[in-house]
Motif scaffolding. Structure first.
Motif, short mmCIF file in Angstrom:
data_model
loop_
_atom_site.label_atom_id
_atom_site.label_comp_id
_atom_site.label_asym_id
_atom_site.label_seq_id
_atom_site.Cartn_x
_atom_site.Cartn_y
_atom_site.Cartn_z
N LEU A 1 5.64 5.21 1.06
CA LEU A 1 6.10 6.36 1.83
C LEU A 1 7.35 6.01 2.64
N ARG A 2 7.37 4.82 3.21
CA ARG A 2 8.55 4.38 3.97
C ARG A 2 9.78 4.33 3.07
N THR A 3 9.58 3.84 1.86
CA THR A 3 10.69 3.78 0.92
C THR A 3 11.17 5.19 0.55
N ARG A 4 10.23 6.08 0.36
CA ARG A 4 10.57 7.48 0.01
C ARG A 4 11.35 8.14 1.14
N ILE A 5 10.91 7.93 2.37
CA ILE A 5 11.58 8.52 3.53
C ILE A 5 13.00 7.99 3.66
N ALA A 6 13.15 6.69 3.45
CA ALA A 6 14.49 6.08 3.53
C ALA A 6 15.40 6.62 2.44
N SER A 7 14.84 6.84 1.24
CA SER A 7 15.66 7.36 0.13
C SER A 7 16.14 8.78 0.40
N LEU A 8 15.41 9.52 1.22
CA LEU A 8 15.80 10.89 1.59
C LEU A 8 16.71 10.92 2.81
N ASN A 9 17.05 9.72 3.32
CA ASN A 9 17.96 9.58 4.47
C ASN A 9 17.44 10.27 5.73
N LEU A 10 16.12 10.25 5.92
CA LEU A 10 15.52 10.93 7.06
C LEU A 10 15.55 10.10 8.34
N MET B 1 3.85 7.10 13.61
CA MET B 1 3.97 6.35 12.36
C MET B 1 5.41 5.91 12.10
N PHE B 2 6.36 6.75 12.53
CA PHE B 2 7.78 6.48 12.27
C PHE B 2 8.60 6.82 13.52
N PRO B 3 8.51 6.00 14.57
CA PRO B 3 9.11 6.36 15.86
C PRO B 3 10.63 6.37 15.90
N THR B 4 11.29 5.80 14.89
CA THR B 4 12.76 5.82 14.90
C THR B 4 13.33 6.99 14.10
N ILE B 5 12.47 7.83 13.53
CA ILE B 5 12.95 9.02 12.83
C ILE B 5 13.31 10.09 13.87
N PRO B 6 14.51 10.67 13.81
CA PRO B 6 14.92 11.69 14.78
C PRO B 6 13.95 12.88 14.77
N ARG B 7 13.75 13.47 15.92
CA ARG B 7 12.76 14.54 16.04
C ARG B 7 13.04 15.70 15.08
N HIS B 8 14.31 15.98 14.78
CA HIS B 8 14.60 17.13 13.92
C HIS B 8 14.22 16.89 12.46
N ASN B 9 13.89 15.64 12.11
CA ASN B 9 13.45 15.33 10.75
C ASN B 9 11.93 15.19 10.63
N ASN C 1 0.82 -1.20 0.00
CA ASN C 1 0.00 0.00 0.00
C ASN C 1 0.86 1.26 0.00
N ASP C 2 0.17 2.39 0.06
CA ASP C 2 0.88 3.67 -0.03
C ASP C 2 1.84 3.90 1.13
N ILE C 3 1.55 3.33 2.29
CA ILE C 3 2.43 3.57 3.44
C ILE C 3 3.79 2.92 3.20
N GLN C 4 3.80 1.78 2.53
CA GLN C 4 5.08 1.14 2.23
C GLN C 4 5.88 1.96 1.22
N PRO D 1 4.50 17.04 5.87
CA PRO D 1 3.72 17.27 4.65
C PRO D 1 3.41 15.98 3.88
N MET D 2 4.33 15.02 3.91
CA MET D 2 4.10 13.74 3.22
C MET D 2 2.95 12.98 3.88
N VAL D 3 2.94 12.98 5.22
CA VAL D 3 1.88 12.29 5.96
C VAL D 3 0.54 12.97 5.72
N GLN D 4 0.53 14.30 5.74
CA GLN D 4 -0.72 15.04 5.50
C GLN D 4 -1.25 14.76 4.10
N GLU D 5 -0.37 14.70 3.13
CA GLU D 5 -0.78 14.40 1.75
C GLU D 5 -1.40 13.00 1.66
N LEU D 6 -0.80 12.03 2.34
CA LEU D 6 -1.32 10.67 2.34
C LEU D 6 -2.70 10.61 3.00
#
Length: 446
Positions: A108-117, A390-398, A103-106, A404-409
């Protein structure tokens, strides 16, 4: 040489991995009807019964996903190597036709990883560590320089309260493994910040907090909504008479909008007491989560040693003021943020939550707080509560980068995404308490 018999010469058919249907998976929730404890992760089926809980670093929180598609919970809690480890518990696959499409969440996870967030800024966290410790340094300076001044004792107490709150947010980041790629390094720092600085047991907190992340606002499962004497859920009214002291419970619920803030002042003391109880010799609580007992006990003793040492420098009236303000103000600072994050948002019964996708549940039960410099600092980045869940291992500064990606989804799928100011968020929380109180009175429960 003996000639093989006909039975020896016939080989068993090669059937491949066992195929499961969702009916079989869901039936494993009932211990009476199943000997297996099954979960599904990305189309593969695993049995997490037996000694799995004692081995699992997250303890019994894994059982919150029993009989479900645990793919979302697995992804947000675990690193890359966990899938390989789970191979030891693999028992088969979902049958053809039962597998759910990506689904779209998967995506989104790939997109976030590609941006090194998922990568943290070590410079940012160095600054946060130093700035947070400087609050304690300021408190100690004020206390020792003007130890015979009552106002100074009060100011020092409030500064310690603020230090505990900010140290708690940092401990939260490290305990979620947001900072270092090596998980043990995160654990070491979280023991320092959580146990030694703040006085909260990391193991106790992880057990409670991981359960909350797994099933947020699920009545009876999320420990953060098991907040007697405060009731957040209409469902909780049904269980009034289950409490031996239900008359007292009725009093609290009838008056909870008024008692809410005074009770928050005692939250820190309650959590500190639970941390000590968790780590007492012979405590059975620790059976639910693997615990580094000696590390926990020593670091908690360090906390109480430095705190009592500061108290000992004061005369008893000023010491009492220092303790009162440091404990109650810290309780307020911590609990206001916790409350705004989820309280007053929809609460689901367990069977209702099973009908909702894991990520969907994280969104509709969370409340974001408008990002401002103050809100970002005061809440430790938890004003991005939906994104964090949704993404608890992403550092707070990211987190601002993925919002905006989550809001769009959410807009794409028509999922409510709730964001409000800090003041309005507190207002919604109190409004919910008033609603439950009025309902209780109408039901003649109070």
């Amino acid at each position: 040489m003996c000639k093989p018999t006909s039975s020896d010469s016939i080989l068993p058919p090669i059937t491949g991995p066992r195929q499961f249907t969702w009916d079989e998976i869901e039936s494993s929730k009932s211990k009476a009807s199943s000997r297996e404890s099954l979960v599904v992760i990305h189309g593969k089926v695993y049995d997490i019964g037996g000694d799995f809980v004692k081995w699992h670093p997250g303890g019994s929180v894994a059982l919150s996903q029993l009989g479900n598609d645990a793919s979302g919970a697995f992804d947000v809690f675990h690193g890359e190597g966990a899938q390989e480890v789970m191979g030891n518990f693999y028992v088969g696959d979902l049958a053809e036709g039962e597998i759910r499409k990506p689904n779209d969440i998967q995506h989104l996870r790939t997109r976030i990883a590609s941006l090194n967030l998922y990568a943290s800024s070590k410079l940012y966290y160095s600054y946060k560590m130093l700035s947070t410790l400087s609050i304690l340094g300021a408190s100690v300076y004020v206390l020792l320089k003007w130890r015979d001044n009552t106002l100074a004792a009060g100011v020092a107490g409030v500064l310690v309260a603020l230090f505990w709150q900010q140290a708690g947010w940092l401990a939260h980041d490290f305990a979620h493994h947001q900072v270092f790629a090596v998980r043990k390094w995160n654990d070491y720092v979280s023991y320092f910040l959580g146990n030694a600085c703040q006085g909260f047991s990391v193991a106790w907190w992880k057990h409670r907090h991981s359960s909350h992340h797994s099933v947020p606002n699920v009545h009876g499962d999320d420990p953060d909504v098991k907040s007697m004497p405060i009731f957040w859920s209409d469902h909780a009214l049904e269980f009034f008479t289950d409490y031996p002291a239900h008359k007292l419970a009725q009093f609290f619920v009838a008056n909870q909008p008024i008692l809410y803030f005074p009770l928050l002042g005692f939250a820190r003391l309650a959590w500190a007491a639970r941390s000590i109880m968790w780590n007492l010799p012979g405590s059975k609580m620790r059976d639910e989560l693997p615990t580094a007992v000696v590390v926990e006990q020593v670091t908690l003793m360090v906390h109480w040693a430095w705190y009592v040492g500061l108290i000992a420098t004061l005369s008893w009236p000023r010491a009492l003021l220092f303790v009162l303000l440091s404990q109650t103000v810290s309780g307020l600072f911590l609990a206001i943020v916790f409350s705004v994050n989820h309280n007053g948002m929809p609460v689901f019964l367990p069977h209702e939550s099973k009908l909702i996708d894991f990520y969907h549940l994280q969104v509709v039960t969370g409340r974001d707080v408008t990002p401002t410099w103050f809100n970002n600092w005061f809440t430790g980045g938890l004003n991005y509560q939906i994104e964090h869940h949704m993404f608890p291992t992403i550092p707070r500064h990211n987190l601002p980068k993925i919002a905006p990606m989550v809001q769009e989804l959410c807009r794409k799928h028509g999922i409510p995404y709730h964001c409000t100011s800090l003041v309005d968020g507190v207002g919604e929380v109190v409004g919910r308490l008033m609603h439950i109180s009025r309902m209780a009175k109408k039901m003649k429960k109070c």
